[in-house]
Design a protein around this motif. Structure first.
Motif, PDB file in Angstrom:
ATOM      1  N   GLU A  36      51.261  24.070  12.875  1.00  0.00           N
ATOM      2  CA  GLU A  36      52.279  24.173  13.614  1.00  0.00           C
ATOM      3  C   GLU A  36      53.565  25.238  12.858  1.00  0.00           C
ATOM      4  N   ALA A  64      61.665  22.679  14.573  1.00  0.00           N
ATOM      5  CA  ALA A  64      60.166  22.776  14.468  1.00  0.00           C
ATOM      6  C   ALA A  64      59.838  21.650  13.183  1.00  0.00           C
ATOM      7  N   GLN A 121      60.059  34.300  16.434  1.00  0.00           N
ATOM      8  CA  GLN A 121      59.615  32.994  16.303  1.00  0.00           C
ATOM      9  C   GLN A 121      60.166  32.327  16.951  1.00  0.00           C
ATOM     10  N   GLN A 122      61.103  32.983  17.779  1.00  0.00           N
ATOM     11  CA  GLN A 122      61.799  31.797  18.794  1.00  0.00           C
ATOM     12  C   GLN A 122      61.012  31.787  19.966  1.00  0.00           C
ATOM     13  N   LEU A 178      54.558  29.105  12.551  1.00  0.00           N
ATOM     14  CA  LEU A 178      55.514  29.320  12.819  1.00  0.00           C
ATOM     15  C   LEU A 178      55.820  30.497  11.432  1.00  0.00           C
ATOM     16  N   TYR A 208      55.248  26.569  21.492  1.00  0.00           N
ATOM     17  CA  TYR A 208      54.500  25.081  20.914  1.00  0.00           C
ATOM     18  C   TYR A 208      55.598  24.412  21.189  1.00  0.00           C
ATOM     19  N   TRP A 209      57.367  24.173  22.245  1.00  0.00           N
ATOM     20  CA  TRP A 209      57.832  22.971  22.560  1.00  0.00           C
ATOM     21  C   TRP A 209      57.376  23.009  24.026  1.00  0.00           C
ATOM     22  N   PHE A 226      58.361  29.151  18.864  1.00  0.00           N
ATOM     23  CA  PHE A 226      59.113  28.489  19.109  1.00  0.00           C
ATOM     24  C   PHE A 226      59.088  27.719  20.456  1.00  0.00           C
ATOM     25  N   LEU A 271      64.763  26.682  13.487  1.00  0.00           N
ATOM     26  CA  LEU A 271      63.746  26.535  13.178  1.00  0.00           C
ATOM     27  C   LEU A 271      63.825  25.227  12.498  1.00  0.00           C
TER      28      LEU A 271
END
Length: 269
Positions: A150, A142, A162-163, A154, A169-170, A166, A139
């Motif tokens: 963002e 990020a 969280q993964q 997170l 968003y990615w 992430f 993370l």
């Protein structure tokens, strides 16, 4: 596959097709030979420059998939006849027909186990797919590259989620910069995604990027438990385009699929 390939499809400025190929399932040596026959000599030479068999197969299926799918919209063009070039930011584009001549726009993304190809007509388009199980990320990425809102959001997500968050968003970010055709020359921190509720997404764009949030529509799907897919498409007159997702084995068969739709910008309205 429930339907053999071959029928002509019409590219519409009100519609987007997203083609999905699970290349590890395409193991027939006869099909592989047929795919190679579609490629240029240069493309055939690149296949075996990849060290790992997984990368070789992914490359081969990707190249054959692009050629055969584009010819579904323009059947007068033999799959072997397509020529491609990269724009100044590295995005692949059709080289032997101008935009006015064929009108097709396409975008490719691939990850471990899956290739995604988006096709539309006279509309900027970006597609990103990620394998969220085989690609674990820190993370810290990020913290370094995402927009402050963002990163803050997170931090509120339970650790076990969280993964996934992430990559939500990615994939949205990748789809946007690919639709703009400028790749990572666009700073990832100068635009951000917000989730008004769990099924909705909204983009905010800083003035430095010279763009308007209202120009773009977004969709995010879960084709499998391992994969996350995001699509960004330019809005045109006539409203939001419709999407069809198709699972395909090039030269062998295809079927329309309906993976879980996780988020869409339509839900934000």
């Amino acid at each position: 596959m429930t339907q053999p390939p071959g029928n002509t499809l019409t590219a519409s400025d009100r519609h987007i097709d997203v083609w999905l190929a699970y290349y590890n399932e395409i193991s027939d040596p006869g099909l592989h030979a047929a795919y190679r026959a579609l490629l240029t000599e240069e493309e055939r030479g690149k296949e075996f420059r990849f060290y790992f068999p997984d990368d070789q197969r992914r490359y081969l299926v990707t190249r054959a998939m692009v050629r055969t799918v584009l010819s579904r919209y323009l059947p007068a063009v033999d799959p072997r006849a397509w020529r491609f070039s990269n724009n100044s930011y590295g995005r692949p584009e059709i080289a032997n027909f101008s935009s006015a001549e064929c009108g097709l726009r396409f975008n490719i993304s691939h990850t471990r186990g899956l290739i995604a190809l988006g096709v539309t007509h006279q509309r900027e388009l970006g597609v990103d797919v990620e394998n969220v199980q085989t690609r674990e990320v820190s993370l810290d990425i990020a913290d370094r590259f995402f927009a402050a809102p963002e990163v803050a959001e997170l931090a509120t997500v339970p650790k076990e989620r969280q993964q996934d968050r992430f990559f939500e968003y990615w994939t949205f970010k990748e789809s946007y910069i690919k639709a703009r055709g400028m790749g990572l020359s666009i700073p990832l921190g100068q635009f951000s995604f917000h989730y008004p509720h769990e099924r909705a997404v909204h983009i905010a764009i800083q003035p430095e990027l010279g763009d308007e949030a209202s120009r773009w529509g977004f969709w995010q799907y879960r084709p499998t438990k391992e994969h996350l897919l995001a699509v960004c498409a330019e809005r045109r007159e006539g409203g939001e385009p419709s999407l069809t997702l198709r699972r395909v084995v090039p030269l062998a068969g295809e079927e329309v699929v309906q993976p879980e739709l996780l988020k869409t910008s339509e839900a934000s309205r």
